[in-house]
Design an enzyme around this catalytic site. Structure first.
Site, PDB file in Angstrom:
ATOM      1  CE  LYS A 187     -10.786  -7.217   0.340  1.00  0.00           C
ATOM      2  NZ  LYS A 187      -9.688  -6.281   0.030  1.00  0.00           N
TER       3      LYS A 187
ATOM      4  CG  HIS B 127      -1.945  -0.998   1.346  1.00  0.00           C
ATOM      5  ND1 HIS B 127      -2.176  -1.725   2.478  1.00  0.00           N
ATOM      6  CD2 HIS B 127      -2.860  -1.421   0.433  1.00  0.00           C
ATOM      7  CE1 HIS B 127      -3.186  -2.552   2.277  1.00  0.00           C
ATOM      8  NE2 HIS B 127      -3.613  -2.397   1.042  1.00  0.00           N
TER       9      HIS B 127
ATOM     10  CB  SER C 226      -4.525  -6.513   4.139  1.00  0.00           C
ATOM     11  OG  SER C 226      -3.984  -5.260   3.845  1.00  0.00           O
TER      12      SER C 226
ATOM     13  NE  ARG D 205      -2.839  -7.147  -5.072  1.00  0.00           N
ATOM     14  CZ  ARG D 205      -3.709  -7.471  -4.136  1.00  0.00           C
ATOM     15  NH1 ARG D 205      -3.289  -7.720  -2.924  1.00  0.00           N
ATOM     16  NH2 ARG D 205      -4.991  -7.559  -4.399  1.00  0.00           N
TER      17      ARG D 205
HETATM   18  O1  PNS Z   1      -8.759  -2.510  -0.238  1.00  0.00           O
HETATM   19  P1  PNS Z   1     -10.051  -2.855  -0.918  1.00  0.00           P
HETATM   20  O2  PNS Z   1     -10.839  -3.816  -0.073  1.00  0.00           O
HETATM   21  O3  PNS Z   1      -9.836  -3.336  -2.322  1.00  0.00           O
HETATM   22  O4  PNS Z   1     -10.891  -1.486  -0.991  1.00  0.00           O
HETATM   23  C1  PNS Z   1     -12.119  -1.483  -1.659  1.00  0.00           C
HETATM   24  C2  PNS Z   1     -12.834  -0.135  -1.496  1.00  0.00           C
HETATM   25  C3  PNS Z   1     -13.048   0.200  -0.022  1.00  0.00           C
HETATM   26  C4  PNS Z   1     -11.966   0.951  -2.126  1.00  0.00           C
HETATM   27  C5  PNS Z   1     -14.165  -0.301  -2.263  1.00  0.00           C
HETATM   28  O5  PNS Z   1     -14.855  -1.389  -1.744  1.00  0.00           O
HETATM   29  C6  PNS Z   1     -15.016   0.959  -2.212  1.00  0.00           C
HETATM   30  O6  PNS Z   1     -14.768   1.878  -2.967  1.00  0.00           O
HETATM   31  N1  PNS Z   1     -16.011   0.965  -1.305  1.00  0.00           N
HETATM   32  C7  PNS Z   1     -16.900   2.101  -1.122  1.00  0.00           C
HETATM   33  C8  PNS Z   1     -18.327   1.787  -1.651  1.00  0.00           C
HETATM   34  C9  PNS Z   1     -18.422   2.041  -3.146  1.00  0.00           C
HETATM   35  O7  PNS Z   1     -18.192   3.131  -3.637  1.00  0.00           O
HETATM   36  N2  PNS Z   1     -18.763   0.963  -3.861  1.00  0.00           N
HETATM   37  C10 PNS Z   1     -18.884   0.994  -5.298  1.00  0.00           C
HETATM   38  C11 PNS Z   1     -17.582   0.635  -5.975  1.00  0.00           C
HETATM   39  S1  PNS Z   1     -17.710   0.684  -7.725  1.00  0.00           S
END
Ligand code: PNS
Length: 162
Positions: free
Chosen positions: A41, A17, A127, A90
């Site tokens: 998650k 990160h 993570s 990644r």
């Molecule tokens: O580290 P991660 O788990 O890949 O992060 C994912 C995250 C938190 C960035 C994503 O789930 C997110 O943007 N959540 C907020 C809700 C949202 O906007 N959902 C629509 C995504 S297209």
């Protein structure tokens, strides 16, 4: 002034990160690391704990700040007047899901997503894997900032991964 949001769950923050955040900070005038909720998650650390660890990890980067958000990422970006989302890639396996999210976010508010390829030394890092390896006694030092190790082991001892 170009402002970007670097979103994620960061449960906990890893060196992978930080590689992406540091490189985003060199590309944009201002970067907000946004600690969000990924509904698929299970989290080990509370949002406050994750934000605190990120603040410590990015303290030396003057144009980086950390904030939590709930709700849609695009709403948070609008509130912050950010024009880009930065995500690390990644491997090809990340691409399909990230592309779908980038296109959904663009369809909601026309925000651009910038993909930064993860440095090869961190391309295997996640993570979820850090938590699993640490839960079974594996050595994860070198994969997360040193100050994360203590809290990680304490949390896992209190709530082992099933
Ligand atoms: O580290 P991660 O788990 O890949 O992060 C994912 C995250 C938190 C960035 C994503 O789930 C997110 O943007 N959540 C907020 C809700 C949202 O906007 N959902 C629509 C995504 S297209």
């Amino acid at each position: 002034m170009k402002k970007a949001v670097c979103p994620g769950s960061f449960d906990p923050v890893t060196n992978g990160h930080l590689d992406i955040v540091e490189r985003a900070a060199s590309l944009f005038d201002e970067v907000i690391v946004a600690v969000g909720v990924n509904k698929s998650k299970n989290r080990l650390f509370s949002p406050e704990e994750r934000i605190g660890m990120l603040e410590q990890a990015t303290a030396a980067l003057p144009n980086v700040s950390v904030a939590g958000f709930t709700g849609l990422l695009t709403t948070f970006c609008q509130q912050q007047e950010a024009t880009a989302i930065v995500k690390g890639l990644r491997a090809v396996s990340d691409y399909e899901y990230e592309l779908q999210m980038a296109q959904m976010n663009a369809s909601l508010t026309r925000i651009e997503t910038v993909f930064v390829p993860t440095s090869p030394e961190w391309s295997f890092l996640a993570s979820s894997l850090v938590k699993e390896v640490a839960a079974f006694g594996g050595d994860v030092s070198g994969l997360v900032p040193e100050f994360v190790l203590g809290p990680l082991l304490e949390k896992l001892a209190a709530r082992p991964v099933e």
